[in-house]
Each structure stands twice: as structure tokens, then as C-alpha cells.
Design an enzyme around this catalytic site. Structure first.
Site, PDB file in Angstrom:
ATOM      1  N   ARG A  20     -29.697  32.815  -1.497  1.00  9.69           N
ATOM      2  CA  ARG A  20     -28.732  32.035  -2.296  1.00  9.69           C
ATOM      3  C   ARG A  20     -27.584  31.524  -1.423  1.00  9.69           C
ATOM      4  O   ARG A  20     -27.468  30.328  -1.165  1.00  9.69           O
ATOM      5  CB  ARG A  20     -28.208  32.902  -3.454  1.00  9.69           C
ATOM      6  N   ASP A  21     -26.747  32.408  -0.917  1.00 14.92           N
ATOM      7  CA  ASP A  21     -25.563  31.957  -0.170  1.00 14.92           C
ATOM      8  C   ASP A  21     -25.986  31.305   1.140  1.00 14.92           C
ATOM      9  O   ASP A  21     -25.374  30.348   1.601  1.00 14.92           O
ATOM     10  CB  ASP A  21     -24.639  33.156   0.110  1.00 14.92           C
ATOM     11  N   HIS A 213     -17.926  41.104   0.191  1.00 16.01           N
ATOM     12  CA  HIS A 213     -18.709  39.906   0.526  1.00 16.01           C
ATOM     13  C   HIS A 213     -17.935  39.152   1.608  1.00 16.01           C
ATOM     14  O   HIS A 213     -17.037  38.365   1.323  1.00 16.01           O
ATOM     15  CB  HIS A 213     -18.852  39.072  -0.747  1.00 16.01           C
ATOM     16  N   HIS A 215     -17.627  36.642   4.829  1.00 18.59           N
ATOM     17  CA  HIS A 215     -18.152  35.613   5.734  1.00 18.59           C
ATOM     18  C   HIS A 215     -17.570  35.914   7.117  1.00 18.59           C
ATOM     19  O   HIS A 215     -16.492  36.495   7.236  1.00 18.59           O
ATOM     20  CB  HIS A 215     -17.796  34.213   5.215  1.00 18.59           C
ATOM     21  N   CYS A 246     -20.270  28.093   1.981  1.00 20.73           N
ATOM     22  CA  CYS A 246     -20.134  27.501   0.656  1.00 20.73           C
ATOM     23  C   CYS A 246     -19.934  26.001   0.819  1.00 20.73           C
ATOM     24  O   CYS A 246     -19.012  25.573   1.510  1.00 20.73           O
ATOM     25  CB  CYS A 246     -18.955  28.124  -0.098  1.00 20.73           C
ATOM     26  N   ASN A 255     -22.449  34.199   6.272  1.00 23.02           N
ATOM     27  CA  ASN A 255     -22.061  35.536   5.828  1.00 23.02           C
ATOM     28  C   ASN A 255     -22.229  36.523   6.970  1.00 23.02           C
ATOM     29  O   ASN A 255     -22.928  36.251   7.942  1.00 23.02           O
ATOM     30  CB  ASN A 255     -23.002  36.004   4.707  1.00 23.02           C
TER      31      ASN A 255
HETATM   32  P1  HMG Z   1     -19.221  19.824 -14.493  1.00 24.21           P
HETATM   33  O1  HMG Z   1     -19.587  18.535 -13.891  1.00 24.21           O
HETATM   34  O2  HMG Z   1     -17.788  20.045 -14.885  1.00 24.21           O
HETATM   35  O3  HMG Z   1     -20.192  20.119 -15.725  1.00 24.21           O
HETATM   36  O4  HMG Z   1     -19.655  20.958 -13.483  1.00 24.21           O
HETATM   37  P2  HMG Z   1     -20.007  19.881 -17.264  1.00 24.21           P
HETATM   38  O5  HMG Z   1     -19.798  21.191 -17.941  1.00 24.21           O
HETATM   39  O6  HMG Z   1     -18.954  18.809 -17.493  1.00 24.21           O
HETATM   40  O7  HMG Z   1     -21.420  19.277 -17.673  1.00 24.21           O
HETATM   41  C1  HMG Z   1     -21.852  17.990 -17.176  1.00 24.21           C
HETATM   42  C2  HMG Z   1     -23.365  17.866 -17.288  1.00 24.21           C
HETATM   43  O8  HMG Z   1     -23.969  18.811 -16.420  1.00 24.21           O
HETATM   44  C3  HMG Z   1     -23.917  18.148 -18.658  1.00 24.21           C
HETATM   45  O9  HMG Z   1     -25.054  17.283 -18.836  1.00 24.21           O
HETATM   46  C4  HMG Z   1     -24.396  19.565 -18.579  1.00 24.21           C
HETATM   47  O10 HMG Z   1     -25.475  19.885 -19.454  1.00 24.21           O
HETATM   48  C5  HMG Z   1     -24.891  19.621 -17.153  1.00 24.21           C
HETATM   49  P3  HMG Z   1     -24.948  15.994 -19.782  1.00 24.21           P
HETATM   50  O11 HMG Z   1     -24.583  16.538 -21.125  1.00 24.21           O
HETATM   51  O12 HMG Z   1     -23.859  15.173 -19.173  1.00 24.21           O
HETATM   52  O13 HMG Z   1     -26.310  15.423 -19.652  1.00 24.21           O
HETATM   53  N1  HMG Z   1     -24.791  21.000 -16.644  1.00 24.21           N
HETATM   54  C6  HMG Z   1     -25.809  21.701 -16.121  1.00 24.21           C
HETATM   55  N2  HMG Z   1     -27.091  21.403 -15.868  1.00 24.21           N
HETATM   56  C7  HMG Z   1     -27.845  22.384 -15.335  1.00 24.21           C
HETATM   57  N3  HMG Z   1     -27.398  23.621 -15.068  1.00 24.21           N
HETATM   58  C8  HMG Z   1     -26.131  23.949 -15.287  1.00 24.21           C
HETATM   59  C9  HMG Z   1     -25.277  22.966 -15.830  1.00 24.21           C
HETATM   60  N4  HMG Z   1     -23.971  22.972 -16.168  1.00 24.21           N
HETATM   61  C10 HMG Z   1     -23.695  21.783 -16.664  1.00 24.21           C
HETATM   62  N5  HMG Z   1     -25.681  25.190 -15.025  1.00 24.21           N
HETATM   63  C11 HMG Z   1     -20.305  23.231 -12.991  1.00 24.21           C
HETATM   64  C12 HMG Z   1     -19.325  22.324 -13.738  1.00 24.21           C
HETATM   65  C13 HMG Z   1     -19.774  24.638 -13.091  1.00 24.21           C
HETATM   66  C14 HMG Z   1     -21.645  23.125 -13.694  1.00 24.21           C
HETATM   67  C15 HMG Z   1     -20.406  22.740 -11.519  1.00 24.21           C
HETATM   68  O14 HMG Z   1     -19.126  22.707 -10.989  1.00 24.21           O
HETATM   69  C16 HMG Z   1     -21.283  23.620 -10.673  1.00 24.21           C
HETATM   70  O15 HMG Z   1     -22.494  23.674 -10.851  1.00 24.21           O
HETATM   71  N6  HMG Z   1     -20.672  24.325  -9.698  1.00 24.21           N
HETATM   72  C17 HMG Z   1     -21.403  25.266  -8.844  1.00 24.21           C
HETATM   73  C18 HMG Z   1     -20.862  25.237  -7.439  1.00 24.21           C
HETATM   74  C19 HMG Z   1     -21.584  26.253  -6.608  1.00 24.21           C
HETATM   75  O16 HMG Z   1     -22.688  26.683  -6.886  1.00 24.21           O
HETATM   76  N7  HMG Z   1     -20.925  26.685  -5.498  1.00 24.21           N
HETATM   77  C20 HMG Z   1     -21.481  27.637  -4.580  1.00 24.21           C
HETATM   78  C21 HMG Z   1     -21.515  29.038  -5.133  1.00 24.21           C
HETATM   79  S1  HMG Z   1     -19.936  29.878  -5.059  1.00 24.21           S
HETATM   80  C22 HMG Z   1     -19.940  30.634  -3.495  1.00 24.21           C
HETATM   81  O17 HMG Z   1     -20.757  30.320  -2.666  1.00 24.21           O
HETATM   82  C23 HMG Z   1     -18.954  31.747  -3.243  1.00 24.21           C
HETATM   83  C24 HMG Z   1     -19.612  33.127  -3.239  1.00 24.21           C
HETATM   84  O18 HMG Z   1     -20.613  33.226  -2.243  1.00 24.21           O
HETATM   85  C25 HMG Z   1     -18.541  34.218  -2.972  1.00 24.21           C
HETATM   86  C26 HMG Z   1     -17.661  33.932  -1.766  1.00 24.21           C
HETATM   87  O19 HMG Z   1     -18.181  33.683  -0.663  1.00 24.21           O
HETATM   88  O20 HMG Z   1     -16.438  33.969  -1.975  1.00 24.21           O
HETATM   89  C27 HMG Z   1     -20.249  33.470  -4.593  1.00 24.21           C
HETATM   90 MG    MG Z   2     -20.263  33.549  -0.117  1.00 25.91          MG
END
Ligand code: HMG
Ligand code: MG
Length: 309
Positions: A20-21, A213, A215, A246, A255
Site C-alpha cells: 500500500r504505502d 509508522h 518514513h 505519500c 518507509n
Molecule cells: P473528494 O474529491 O473530496 O471526494 O475526495 P467527494 O467526497 O467529493 O466525492 C467525489 C466523487 O468521488 C463522488 O463521485 C464519489 O462517489 C467519488 P460522483 O458522485 O461525483 O460520481 N468517491 C469515491 N469513489 C471511489 N472510492 C472512494 C470514493 N470517495 C469518493 N473511496 C477523498 C475525497 C477522501 C475521496 C480523496 O481525497 C481521496 O481519495 N484521498 C486519498 C488520498 C490518499 O490515499 N493518500 C495516501 C494515503 S495517506 C498516507 O500515505 C499516509 C500514511 O501512510 C501515514 C503516514 O505516513 O503518515 C497512512
Molecule cells: Mg506512510
């Protein structure tokens, strides 16, 4: 050579985040079949908890847009746990439809990262998570909470410990089983990690409910891990081969490499259940698919010379 240090746990659970990450930040989109083989090889090397993918918006993280396809072809075994990231109710619906039993919601200690990563303020993102955690628990799912930017933020600089504790507490009040402290950009140092764990403890989130966690951007991940182990933490996130980052935090690199972690833990006489040789071979194999060598020092050190020339 195995030489223990007093005050450390006998066993550490490694929470593997490579699929994933690691893969969320690769330029190349890895086919689902290769991802499934990656997970299989990680499991064969002894890892038991493997965060496999994210049910996020496919346009936000195209590298993981094949979540359904991947989940469908993963090897199954009662002792293998496959948590996935879920940001919202749409993501939870997708996860439930695919038989997922463990999820992680992922919050931010800072406003800037909450907006960039989740398109929400901190308050709005917590409001987005609350029904996810509630429904997931109703359905009997295990729920983890991440709090990102826990040791610093590339846009906001230092992040005050009370700010991290506040977001963490609000997420844990949703009934999450575990909190993973995310040093997303790898800037933290051991004193800071120790102080943060103490502050979380004072807020009622003891080390038995924590994971770390880290990095490795600034080369501090192992030192920070040792500090966390000394403070009583026994769950450590790591990514095979040190891949990762990220996409919404420009300065985040890989990481903590699982191999680097295993080398240190085994040297300390701490049990992990991981076969280091098999793990390093897996990372070398994955590096071949990604088209660049693993950044892990231990993977490099364990690579036969014939493979490096
Ligand atoms: P948004 O654009 O604000 O979404 O994104 P929305 O709620 O306004 O919805 C818009 C459209 O997207 C809608 O469709 C929803 O159905 C669809 P429409 O009605 O317009 O046809 N939609 C989805 N479709 C599929 N799956 C979904 C989904 N959600 C909405 N889940 C959102 C908001 C949260 C979805 C977006 O910002 C997002 O996906 N962000 C994820 C970012 C991400 O994955 N980042 C990396 C992970 S975090 C990380 O790596 C840190 C970590 O490792 C810890 C660390 O290191 O600190 C964990
Ligand atoms: Mg991370």
C-alpha cells in the site's frame, strides 16, 4: 550476533505496508498479478499483517485503482491479516463488498495536509471518518487510525504535540483498536518520539494501543523505532525494501525498510517470525519490477555481488 538490551519487548509485530504505502507512490502502475505475488512472497517470508491497498478515489491514487481486483486474487489463510485504507463511506462500501475485515482510517495532525490529502479540513475529515468507524465496528471490522504529520509538516513546520494528541484522541474516541503514529516526512527524532508517546499515554492512549509508522527521509527511522520500543510500543510499520511515500506529501520518501527493521530486531534478540533472506529476495524481485534498486541498506548489503555488477 544476538545481544539483547534491557527494557525491550521479546516480540515485535511488523505491520507491513509495502503493497500500500510502497506502491501508492511509484510512478509505474504495477499490475494486480504482480502485487498479488508480492503479497504472497511477503507472507511466505513470515509477515502476517500486510496492508494491501486503499479503497480511496481511483483518480487520487491511480496506482491502487485495482483494489477490488487485487483483493479478489490474494492468497487466503486464517493467520493472514490484510488491512486496507478507507477514507469515507464510499470506500467502506467497496471494502465491505469485497469481504475486507480490517480497515484503517487516516487523519492528519495538520490542516494543510488534511486539505491536500483528503480535500477536507481536519474537522471535516474527522466528520467523514466517524460514520466509517461506526459502521465498520457494527459490522465487526477491526479499525486502525493513522495520524499523519505527527512529527512535522512540510508546509507548517513543527507540529505541537498537543495538536497531534488532540486529533489522535478524537480518532481513538471513534472506537479504533490501534493508533499508528505517522511521521509522514521522516523528520522526527528519538526525544520527540518519546515525548509524543508519553503525551499520548497521559491522554489515555497507552503504548499497547500504539503502532509507529516512520518514513526514513532523514535516516531517523530506526533510531525512532528503538525509542518507541523503549517506550513500550510493540507494533512497528515498515515497507519491504524501503519503498514508499505519500503522493500528497512531496518530501516524503520511503518507509522504514522492513529488512532494516528485522536486522535490528533480530540483533537485539527480538522475535519477528520473519525470514530475512526470503524477505530481501522479495524486495530485490520487486525492485526489478519497479526498475530501480531497493533503497534499503540491508537489502543492498545482502545482495550477492553477482547481482550488483
Ligand atoms: P473528494 O474529491 O473530496 O471526494 O475526495 P467527494 O467526497 O467529493 O466525492 C467525489 C466523487 O468521488 C463522488 O463521485 C464519489 O462517489 C467519488 P460522483 O458522485 O461525483 O460520481 N468517491 C469515491 N469513489 C471511489 N472510492 C472512494 C470514493 N470517495 C469518493 N473511496 C477523498 C475525497 C477522501 C475521496 C480523496 O481525497 C481521496 O481519495 N484521498 C486519498 C488520498 C490518499 O490515499 N493518500 C495516501 C494515503 S495517506 C498516507 O500515505 C499516509 C500514511 O501512510 C501515514 C503516514 O505516513 O503518515 C497512512
Ligand atoms: Mg506512510
Amino acid at each position: 550476533m544476538r545481544v539483547p538490551l534491557p527494557g525491550l519487548p521479546e516480540k515485535v509485530t511488523i505491520y507491513e505496508v509495502g503493497p500500500r504505502d510502497g506502491l501508492q507512490n511509484e510512478k509505474a502502475v504495477v499490475p494486480a498479478g504482480v502485487k498479488a505475488e508480492f503479497v504472497t512472497r511477503l507472507a511466505d517470508a513470515g509477515l502476517r499483517t500486510i496492508e494491501t491497498t486503499s479503497f480511496v478515489h481511483p483518480k487520487w491514487v491511480p496506482q491502487l485503482a485495482d483494489a477490488e481486483e487485487l483483493i479478489d486474487i490474494l492468497p487466503r489463510s486464517p493467520d493472514l491479516r490484510y488491512p486496507v485504507l478507507v477514507p469515507n463511506e464510499r470506500g467502506l462500501e467497496r471494502a465491505l463488498a469485497n469481504g475486507v475485515t480490517e480497515i484503517a482510517i487516516f487523519g492528519s495532525a495538520t490542516e494543510t495536509f488534511a486539505r491536500r490529502n483528503l480535500n477536507r479540513t481536519v474537522d471535516e475529515s474527522l466528520a467523514m471518518f466517524a460514520p466509517v468507524a461506526a459502521r465498520a465496528r457494527e459490522q465487526g471490522l477491526w479499525v486502525r487510525a493513522y495520524v499523519s504529520m505527527a512529527c512535522g509538516d512540510p508546509w507548517e513546520g513543527d507540529v505541537p504535540i498537543p495538536q497531534v494528541v488532540s486529533v489522535a484522541s478524537r480518532m481513538m474516541e471513534m472506537g479504533c483498536a490501534q493508533l499508528s503514529i505517522g511521521d509522514t516526512i521522516g523528520v522526527g527524532t528519538p526525544g520527540q518520539v518519546t515525548a509524543l508517546i508519553e503525551a499520548l499515554g497521559e491522554a489515555g492512549i497507552g503504548p499497547e494501543r500504539l503502532a509507529v509508522h516512520f518514513h526514513d527521509t532523514y535516516g531517523q527511522a530506526l533510531a525512532n523505532t528503538l525509542a518507541a520500543l523503549r517506550a513500550g510500543v510493540t507494533v512497528v510499520d515498515a515497507s519491504a525494501g524501503g519503498i514508499g511515500g505519500c503522493p500528497y506529501a512531496g518530501s516524503a520518501t520511503g518507509n522504514l525498510a522492513t529488512e532494516d527493521l528485522v536486522w535490528m530486531l533480530h540483533g537485539l534478540g527480538i522475535d519477528t517470525g520473519v525470514d530475512l533472506g526470503a524477505l530481501a529476495a522479495t524486495s530485490r524481485w520487486m525492485a526489478g519490477h519497479l526498475g530501480r534498486p531497493s533503497p534499503s541498506r540491508v537489502v543492498q548489503a545482502l545482495t550477492p555481488e553477482t547481482e550488483t555488477t
